[in-house]
Write a protein that holds these residues in place. Structure first.
Motif, PDB file in Angstrom:
ATOM      1  N   SER A 110       1.363   2.425  -7.598  1.00 44.69           N
ATOM      2  CA  SER A 110       2.316   1.605  -8.350  1.00 44.69           C
ATOM      3  C   SER A 110       1.580   0.612  -9.240  1.00 44.69           C
ATOM      4  N   GLN A 111       2.270   0.153 -10.284  1.00 43.20           N
ATOM      5  CA  GLN A 111       1.699  -0.824 -11.195  1.00 43.20           C
ATOM      6  C   GLN A 111       2.069  -2.239 -10.757  1.00 43.20           C
ATOM      7  N   GLU A 112       1.475  -3.220 -11.421  1.00 47.94           N
ATOM      8  CA  GLU A 112       1.645  -4.605 -10.985  1.00 47.94           C
ATOM      9  C   GLU A 112       3.084  -5.094 -11.082  1.00 47.94           C
ATOM     10  N   ASP A 113       3.886  -4.484 -11.957  1.00 43.33           N
ATOM     11  CA  ASP A 113       5.270  -4.934 -12.109  1.00 43.33           C
ATOM     12  C   ASP A 113       6.235  -4.193 -11.186  1.00 43.33           C
ATOM     13  N   MET A 114       5.705  -3.436 -10.222  1.00 43.97           N
ATOM     14  CA  MET A 114       6.527  -2.705  -9.261  1.00 43.97           C
ATOM     15  C   MET A 114       6.249  -3.255  -7.863  1.00 43.97           C
ATOM     16  N   VAL A 115       7.284  -3.753  -7.190  1.00 41.52           N
ATOM     17  CA  VAL A 115       7.117  -4.330  -5.866  1.00 41.52           C
ATOM     18  C   VAL A 115       8.148  -3.715  -4.929  1.00 41.52           C
ATOM     19  N   ARG A 116       7.689  -3.171  -3.823  1.00 41.97           N
ATOM     20  CA  ARG A 116       8.606  -2.602  -2.828  1.00 41.97           C
ATOM     21  C   ARG A 116       9.000  -3.642  -1.776  1.00 41.97           C
ATOM     22  N   ALA A 117       8.032  -4.428  -1.318  1.00 40.24           N
ATOM     23  CA  ALA A 117       8.294  -5.425  -0.290  1.00 40.24           C
ATOM     24  C   ALA A 117       7.322  -6.577  -0.471  1.00 40.24           C
ATOM     25  N   TRP A 118       7.615  -7.698   0.185  1.00 42.23           N
ATOM     26  CA  TRP A 118       6.830  -8.904  -0.026  1.00 42.23           C
ATOM     27  C   TRP A 118       6.815  -9.718   1.270  1.00 42.23           C
ATOM     28  N   PRO A 119       5.820 -10.607   1.423  1.00 39.61           N
ATOM     29  CA  PRO A 119       5.748 -11.435   2.627  1.00 39.61           C
ATOM     30  C   PRO A 119       7.006 -12.279   2.791  1.00 39.61           C
ATOM     31  N   LEU A 134       2.339   5.363  -4.135  1.00 38.80           N
ATOM     32  CA  LEU A 134       1.533   4.557  -3.233  1.00 38.80           C
ATOM     33  C   LEU A 134       1.793   3.107  -3.618  1.00 38.80           C
ATOM     34  N   TRP A 135       2.526   2.408  -2.772  1.00 29.17           N
ATOM     35  CA  TRP A 135       2.989   1.073  -3.122  1.00 29.17           C
ATOM     36  C   TRP A 135       1.890   0.033  -2.926  1.00 29.17           C
ATOM     37  N   LEU A 136       1.556  -0.660  -4.020  1.00 34.39           N
ATOM     38  CA  LEU A 136       0.576  -1.737  -3.997  1.00 34.39           C
ATOM     39  C   LEU A 136       1.311  -3.060  -4.144  1.00 34.39           C
ATOM     40  N   PHE A 137       0.693  -4.130  -3.648  1.00 29.85           N
ATOM     41  CA  PHE A 137       1.334  -5.438  -3.712  1.00 29.85           C
ATOM     42  C   PHE A 137       0.405  -6.465  -4.350  1.00 29.85           C
ATOM     43  N   GLY A 138       0.945  -7.226  -5.295  1.00 27.37           N
ATOM     44  CA  GLY A 138       0.210  -8.343  -5.877  1.00 27.37           C
ATOM     45  C   GLY A 138      -0.780  -7.928  -6.942  1.00 27.37           C
ATOM     46  N   GLU A 139      -1.328  -8.927  -7.605  1.00 28.06           N
ATOM     47  CA  GLU A 139      -2.240  -8.671  -8.721  1.00 28.06           C
ATOM     48  C   GLU A 139      -3.546  -8.030  -8.266  1.00 28.06           C
ATOM     49  N   LEU A 190       0.319  -5.445  10.243  1.00 25.22           N
ATOM     50  CA  LEU A 190       1.751  -5.695  10.401  1.00 25.22           C
ATOM     51  C   LEU A 190       2.122  -7.163  10.269  1.00 25.22           C
ATOM     52  N   GLU A 191       1.160  -8.064  10.313  1.00 23.69           N
ATOM     53  CA  GLU A 191       1.457  -9.481  10.470  1.00 23.69           C
ATOM     54  C   GLU A 191       2.358 -10.051   9.379  1.00 23.69           C
ATOM     55  N   GLU A 192       2.162  -9.641   8.134  1.00 24.69           N
ATOM     56  CA  GLU A 192       2.952 -10.216   7.041  1.00 24.69           C
ATOM     57  C   GLU A 192       4.322  -9.557   6.891  1.00 24.69           C
ATOM     58  N   LYS A 193       4.602  -8.542   7.714  1.00 25.89           N
ATOM     59  CA  LYS A 193       5.896  -7.857   7.731  1.00 25.89           C
ATOM     60  C   LYS A 193       6.241  -7.230   6.382  1.00 25.89           C
TER      61      LYS A 193
END
Length: 453
Positions: free
Chosen positions: A265-274, A305-310, A340-343
């Motif tokens: 995924s690109q930086e402007d695509m977010v599936r989940a977040w802390p 493949l979901w990536l998170f953050g910059e 798993l900690e950040e859920k």
């Protein structure tokens, strides 16, 4: 004279959104399922708890047709469900009603039902296997039932004792599996001869008729059913459990090629977040990903493949957990997956099983690491020849090897061994299959006794 503003007194205890969410979840469980509440002295409640011993059964008078094994690989094969389903309703005034095993059919919901507007829906997914010894098995279903409780509470749906949900699942499996997962397969619509009676269920290459395959997919779900457009906690809910036919997606991707092709995924695509709900199996985690997933498949990829953050932190692949096996720069072999900690990611049952088995059986061969890692690290491992293999782990795709990841305009090729996956991937898959199918006796398997035909 205009009224003056009154500033409320501030609490001396710092409070966060996470604190409020956790307090709300605890309160919901304490009120709706006090028997499992961790509160020291839960308040007495008049609400009935979910009780599987009250199950009322009404068998179908119009049996459904079992598909051929060959048809399960066709598009839309997941639409076929078995003859029966479990249903049970809940209300904020009376609690859980009598659960029922009834013929499979439509549910009744009003157009203003909460779940149709506010994504107040959660679910689970597990498989019912017909073992090589002819017996039925569920794989670690206690974990699925416990996770569904957490998912339900996360969106203010009522609580329940996970053991009661498991009893309902077992009842449905026992009722329908004899027909839909037969002990022996049929050829040309006629029972195979006695000489074939002991063939293993997973034998391939025969023309089969009247057999649903090696497993059925079990789908418990709960939705908020109260007819209200009010934005708030649901006052009514519906629990139901289905059994569905499902193709085997573990050996190749949806594109049909050996090994999965993933699009990072690109930086402007977010599936989940802390602090969000990526750890819960709720509908809102899945629907918003379908647009990107559909585009990825149009371009020849199996999943995102979901990536998170910059920094491109690796999280999940589609709806599955993601693992890499690599050599560190100092020569150690590691099996790495996100923590798993950040859920942010789901606490997958298959993921947990991979981690536990690898730690138990590869104490010296491979170090199991649960940590935050970035896509940059994966790319560097590929470029430096340190990547050994990668795979996804989940209920639907099981253990699926990854052949390629497209990241920032480049195709990163992942070793696939002899074509079906690397040695770590294949060994993990074999260990798990042996437990699921009864080749290895293990406490993770729950054997189900079938109802008489």
């Amino acid at each position: 004279m205009a009224p003056s503003a009154i500033t409320p007194e501030r609490s001396t205890t710092p409070e966060t959104v996470t604190d409020l969410t956790n307090a709300g979840i605890k309160a919901t469980i304490t009120k709706t399922a006090p028997s499992i509440s961790t509160t020291t002295k839960p308040q007495p409640t008049h609400l009935a708890e979910l009780d599987a011993s009250l199950l009322h059964t009404t068998l179908t008078s119009t049996p459904r047709t079992v598909p051929t094994a060959a048809s399960l690989s066709a598009a839309g094969s997941q639409k076929k469900c078995t003859d029966h389903m479990i249903t049970c309703t809940w209300s904020c005034t009376t609690g859980w009603q009598t659960p029922e095993l009834v013929p499979f059919g439509p549910l009744s919901l009003m157009p203003n039902a909460s779940c149709l507007h506010y994504a107040t829906t959660c679910f689970e997914g597990l498989k019912l296997h017909r073992g090589v010894d002819g017996r039925l098995r569920l794989f670690r279903p206690q974990l699925n039932c416990a996770r569904m409780l957490r998912s339900a509470a996360r969106i203010a749906l009522p609580g329940f004792a996970p053991a009661q949900l498991l009893r309902l699942i077992v009842a449905l499996c026992a009722a329908d599996a004899g027909k839909w997962l037969p002990r022996r397969r049929r050829r040309g619509g006629v029972d195979a001869g006695e000489e074939d009676e002991e063939r293993e269920v997973e034998e391939e290459g025969d023309e089969e008729d009247g057999a649903a395959g090696r497993f059925l997919y079990v789908r418990p779900a709960m939705v908020a059913s109260d007819a209200s457009l009010g934005v708030g906690k649901p006052n009514e809910a519906l629990l139901f459990v289905l059994l569905s036919c499902f193709p085997d997606l573990s050996k190749s991707g949806v594109t049909g090629r050996p090994g999965l092709r993933l699009l990072a995924s690109q930086e402007d695509m977010v599936r989940a977040w802390p602090g969000g709900f990526g750890h819960a199996k709720v509908g809102a985690n899945y629907g918003p990903t379908f647009v990107a997933q559909g585009e990825a498949r149009e371009r020849g990829y199996d999943q995102i493949l979901w990536l998170f953050g910059e920094n491109g932190v690796v999280t999940e692949a589609g709806a599955s957990n993601f693992f890499v096996v690599w050599k560190t720069r100092d020569g150690r072999t590691q099996l790495v997956t996100a923590p798993l900690e950040e859920k942010i990611i789901l606490d997958g049952v298959t993921r947990r099983s991979v981690v536990e088995l690898a730690r138990e059986r590869w104490p010296n061969e491979c170090e199991v690491v649960e940590r935050t890692f970035e896509m940059r690290e994966v790319a560097e491992a590929v470029q430096e020849g340190r990547i050994l293999e990668a795979f996804t782990a989940g209920t639907a795709v099981f253990i699926a090897p990854v052949a390629e990841i497209h990241f920032k305009g480049a195709d990163l090729h992942i070793p696939m061994g002899k074509g079906e996956g690397g040695p770590f991937t294949l060994q993990i898959r074999t260990w798990l299959e042996d437990v699921m199918c009864g080749r290895t006796e293990h406490p993770w398997s729950l054997v189900i006794e079938e109802d008489d035909a």
